[in-house]
Motif scaffolding. Structure first.
Motif, short mmCIF file in Angstrom:
data_model
loop_
_atom_site.label_atom_id
_atom_site.label_comp_id
_atom_site.label_asym_id
_atom_site.label_seq_id
_atom_site.Cartn_x
_atom_site.Cartn_y
_atom_site.Cartn_z
N SER A 1 0.84 -1.20 0.00
CA SER A 1 0.00 0.00 0.00
C SER A 1 0.88 1.25 0.00
O SER A 1 2.00 1.24 0.50
CB SER A 1 -0.92 0.01 1.22
OG SER A 1 -0.15 -0.04 2.40
N ILE A 2 0.36 2.33 -0.59
CA ILE A 2 1.07 3.61 -0.63
C ILE A 2 0.17 4.67 -0.01
O ILE A 2 -0.98 4.83 -0.39
CB ILE A 2 1.44 4.01 -2.07
CG1 ILE A 2 2.42 2.99 -2.66
CG2 ILE A 2 2.03 5.40 -2.11
CD1 ILE A 2 2.78 3.27 -4.11
N TYR A 3 0.70 5.39 0.96
CA TYR A 3 -0.02 6.48 1.62
C TYR A 3 0.58 7.81 1.17
O TYR A 3 1.80 7.98 1.17
CB TYR A 3 0.09 6.35 3.13
CG TYR A 3 -0.56 5.13 3.71
CD1 TYR A 3 -1.87 5.16 4.16
CD2 TYR A 3 0.14 3.92 3.80
CE1 TYR A 3 -2.47 4.03 4.68
CE2 TYR A 3 -0.46 2.79 4.32
CZ TYR A 3 -1.76 2.85 4.76
OH TYR A 3 -2.34 1.72 5.28
N TYR A 4 -0.29 8.75 0.81
CA TYR A 4 0.17 10.06 0.32
C TYR A 4 -0.54 11.15 1.11
O TYR A 4 -1.78 11.20 1.15
CB TYR A 4 -0.15 10.20 -1.17
CG TYR A 4 0.38 11.46 -1.79
CD1 TYR A 4 1.66 11.50 -2.34
CD2 TYR A 4 -0.40 12.62 -1.86
CE1 TYR A 4 2.16 12.65 -2.93
CE2 TYR A 4 0.08 13.78 -2.44
CZ TYR A 4 1.36 13.78 -2.98
OH TYR A 4 1.84 14.94 -3.55
N ASP A 5 0.23 12.01 1.78
CA ASP A 5 -0.31 13.09 2.59
C ASP A 5 -0.16 14.40 1.81
O ASP A 5 0.92 14.99 1.76
CB ASP A 5 0.44 13.18 3.92
CG ASP A 5 -0.18 14.21 4.86
OD1 ASP A 5 -1.06 14.97 4.43
OD2 ASP A 5 0.23 14.24 6.04
N SER A 6 -1.24 14.86 1.19
CA SER A 6 -1.19 16.04 0.34
C SER A 6 -0.85 17.31 1.12
O SER A 6 -0.45 18.31 0.52
CB SER A 6 -2.52 16.23 -0.40
OG SER A 6 -3.59 16.41 0.52
N GLN A 7 -1.01 17.28 2.46
CA GLN A 7 -0.66 18.45 3.27
C GLN A 7 0.85 18.69 3.32
O GLN A 7 1.31 19.75 3.72
CB GLN A 7 -1.21 18.29 4.69
CG GLN A 7 -2.73 18.20 4.75
CD GLN A 7 -3.23 18.04 6.17
OE1 GLN A 7 -3.51 19.02 6.85
NE2 GLN A 7 -3.33 16.79 6.61
N LYS A 8 1.62 17.67 2.92
CA LYS A 8 3.08 17.78 2.95
C LYS A 8 3.68 17.98 1.56
O LYS A 8 4.88 17.82 1.36
CB LYS A 8 3.68 16.54 3.60
CG LYS A 8 3.28 16.38 5.06
CD LYS A 8 3.93 15.14 5.69
CE LYS A 8 3.53 14.99 7.14
NZ LYS A 8 4.13 13.78 7.76
N GLU A 9 2.82 18.33 0.59
CA GLU A 9 3.32 18.55 -0.76
C GLU A 9 4.29 19.73 -0.80
O GLU A 9 4.14 20.71 -0.07
CB GLU A 9 2.16 18.82 -1.71
CG GLU A 9 1.32 17.59 -2.00
CD GLU A 9 0.18 17.88 -2.97
OE1 GLU A 9 -0.06 19.08 -3.25
OE2 GLU A 9 -0.48 16.93 -3.42
#
Length: 209
Positions: free
Chosen positions: A143-151
């Motif tokens: 699985s891959i988790y992506y936190d858009s707040q850390k872009e």
């Protein structure tokens, strides 16, 4: 080198001060990369291969994507997985070599070295893979988790301030043989829009209909 991180950003700024006749970039990674030139998406790869002895590289003609003045190569590189386990696992690294031929016949070569900037800090949250079958089973997935707040806005564009990034580490991969990729390039086939997104406790449920 990715320094054993799952994901890392790489950048290299360079100057073009005369008309270009042709520019070709060759690149590979262990095990995945996404390449950008001046913020424009170029390609992804490489195709899977034996992670311990040989791999494949891709070539792209970027003549029309370079501009007079400052330019930048930027890549997202990823490493994780296990051999025979829906992934690849060996020695993480990213490699690039660009050949630029100018109209006057002179040439430049830009390649990965310790002048490149690298950031292991990015929106990708590093998690262990989720195994749905026994170890080595064909049903296993990571699985891959992506936190858009850390872009990092503009991380792959000219002018981005990468002074706080660390310098890349040069690693010896001379025992790893590279060959030109002959299979089709990896491409996204379809975008799917969710019908609904709901939260249940600490989990989010996405319904694609």
């Amino acid at each position: 080198s990715i320094n054993n991180r799952f994901f890392a950003y790489f950048r290299k700024s360079f100057q073009v001060n005369q008309p270009i006749k042709q520019a070709v970039v060759y690149t590979s990674a262990h095990n995945d990369y996404q390449l950008y030139v001046n913020g424009n998406f170029v390609g992804v790869g490489p195709a899977r291969s034996d992670p311990y002895t040989y791999g494949q590289y891709c070539a792209y003609d970027i003549t029309g994507q370079l501009q007079e003045g400052e330019n930048v190569f930027a890549s997202l590189a990823h490493w994780h997985g296990a051999w025979s386990d829906s992934g690849v696992n060996a020695s993480p690294a990213y490699i690039l070599e660009a050949h630029i031929t100018y109209e006057d016949g002179s040439t430049d070569i830009i390649k990965t070295d310790d002048t490149w900037k690298v950031s292991p800090t990015n929106p990708y949250k590093e998690e262990d893979p989720v195994y749905f079958g026994h170890y080595g089973g064909v049903n296993n997935r990571a699985s891959i988790y992506y936190d858009s707040q850390k872009e990092m806005d503009g991380w792959n564009t000219v002018g981005f301030d990468d002074q706080s990034w660390q310098n890349a580490t040069v690693v010896d991969r001379s025992n790893y043989q590279l060959y030109a990729q002959l299979v089709s390039e990896e491409k996204e086939k379809e975008w799917m829009e969710p019908v609904s997104i709901t939260q249940q406790g600490d989990k989010w449920l996405v319904d694609f209909g």
